[in-house]
Design an enzyme around this catalytic site. Sequence first.
Site, short mmCIF file in Angstrom:
data_model
loop_
_atom_site.label_atom_id
_atom_site.label_comp_id
_atom_site.label_asym_id
_atom_site.label_seq_id
_atom_site.Cartn_x
_atom_site.Cartn_y
_atom_site.Cartn_z
N GLU A 38 -3.51 6.65 -9.79
CA GLU A 38 -3.16 5.16 -9.61
C GLU A 38 -4.19 4.45 -8.91
O GLU A 38 -4.22 4.95 -7.53
CB GLU A 38 -1.59 4.91 -9.22
CG GLU A 38 -0.97 3.64 -9.38
CD GLU A 38 -1.48 2.57 -8.52
OE1 GLU A 38 -2.58 1.87 -8.70
OE2 GLU A 38 -1.14 2.61 -7.23
N CYS A 64 -3.03 -2.71 -4.31
CA CYS A 64 -3.65 -2.58 -5.54
C CYS A 64 -3.42 -3.96 -6.35
O CYS A 64 -4.22 -4.05 -7.27
CB CYS A 64 -3.43 -1.22 -6.03
SG CYS A 64 -1.72 -0.90 -6.22
#
Length: 484
Positions: A251, A285
């Site tokens: 990720e 993120c």
Amino acid sequence: MTLLDSDVWSGRFFSGGWRSSASEQPVLEPATGDRLGTIGVVAPGDVRRAAARAAEAQREWARTSPQQRAAVLRRAGELFTRHAGEIEDWLVREAGSVRAKAGFEVGLAIGECFECAGLPTHPQGEVLASQEARWSLARRRPAGVVSVIAPFNFPLVLGLRSVAPALALGNAVLLKPDPRTAVSGGVVIARVFEEAGLPDGLLHLLPGDGSVGQAVVEAPEVRVVSFTGSTAVGRAIGEQTGRLLKRAHLELGGNNALVVLPGADVAKAASAGAFGSYLHQGQICMTTGRHIVHESLLDDYVAALAAKAEALPVGDPAREEVALGPIIDRRQLERIHRIVSDSVAAGAKVAAGGEIAGAGYRATVLTGLTTDMPAWQEEIFGPVAPVVGFSTVEEAARIVDDCPYGLSVGILGDVGTAMRLADRIDSGKVHINEQTVDDEPNAPFDGVKASGTGSRFGGAAANIEAFTETQWLTVRPDIADYPY
């Protein structure tokens, strides 16, 4: 003694109990530079020994009843609840979180444990049709030893979201937190599972530098690597695990878009945009890194967003009521300012912010950008909101997808138009009439393109896929006849 009493962990790492380390590093408060404690750091040799102990302990853990594994996860959730205030204090001081973000992160940790407590009894296979006179089954079995490498920004939940399901499904775990948040992203998790009654040898806390990260990937006992962090490091880990024939769940970064459609409520849209860009100083993120606004609303949106940015105080969240805390370290702070300055030198205009404020950065709005400027192209990982306009939905779709990342997109305005746009864009997550930052323990969390390798976090299906292997099992009532 409190859960995080430093007498337990100071100068130590967790590997079959708390062990003295050959070397140490200070735990620093980014807002002030003050020393909060000392954490033991490990060497590659410590990783090799931990991996061997983990593999041995995992075999017995895999044979433990589902009810026993579930009970450990439930107790962990209860411990996070009971010690929430203490854990939040560490997230505020060590990770630079404002209090609301720290509370949100602990809440996610609690939810993660309770959600994962259901994994041991979740269906983990299926009965298959067979051409032969036999039973044919596809069953899920624990992968074995899982390495979890977690970042600094949401250090607790971004480590726990892999640690908890991996343990629940019968694996052992090597946890390497970011060295800058080794307490809130490491010690907290180790102490909670220690107090929850997790058997010895199943969870190893291994703080250290890049050589330790390489060691937790290369250890022969490790079958799965779960990494959250930058795309550059993720690519290197993907190459390494590919060579070693290990699975990697990556990720990675994001440069997420918020699209404001014609007719949207500008005040509400600016509120959503400010939250998406400035929560935790933009160090997420899923942060809104690109604001794509219909030309009919552009000037009003910029003015509303700039007013919100100017009203957000920056400071030390442990000692002041602030909206933005410190950037994690000076190097990252200077990088943010360099991206803003380079974009301004290329012709962008500062509508708000654009300045370093002590250990933090002021909430910033940039306009007059072209899409080749650094502030538009790069994942800034800071509280910067670049804004451009669009004229048609087709143009908006092109601008959204003209980006190497594909993590999260928010679309604000008419739902029918938003759905048509959502069908055209390439993103792991799309939120209509919400900003880009969101997470729930039972929802799949994924990114595409340079943002990762797809859904490997969140929800029973993703977690079972991530942390188990499939075995084909056939059974006949009697030994089969063969023509030899």
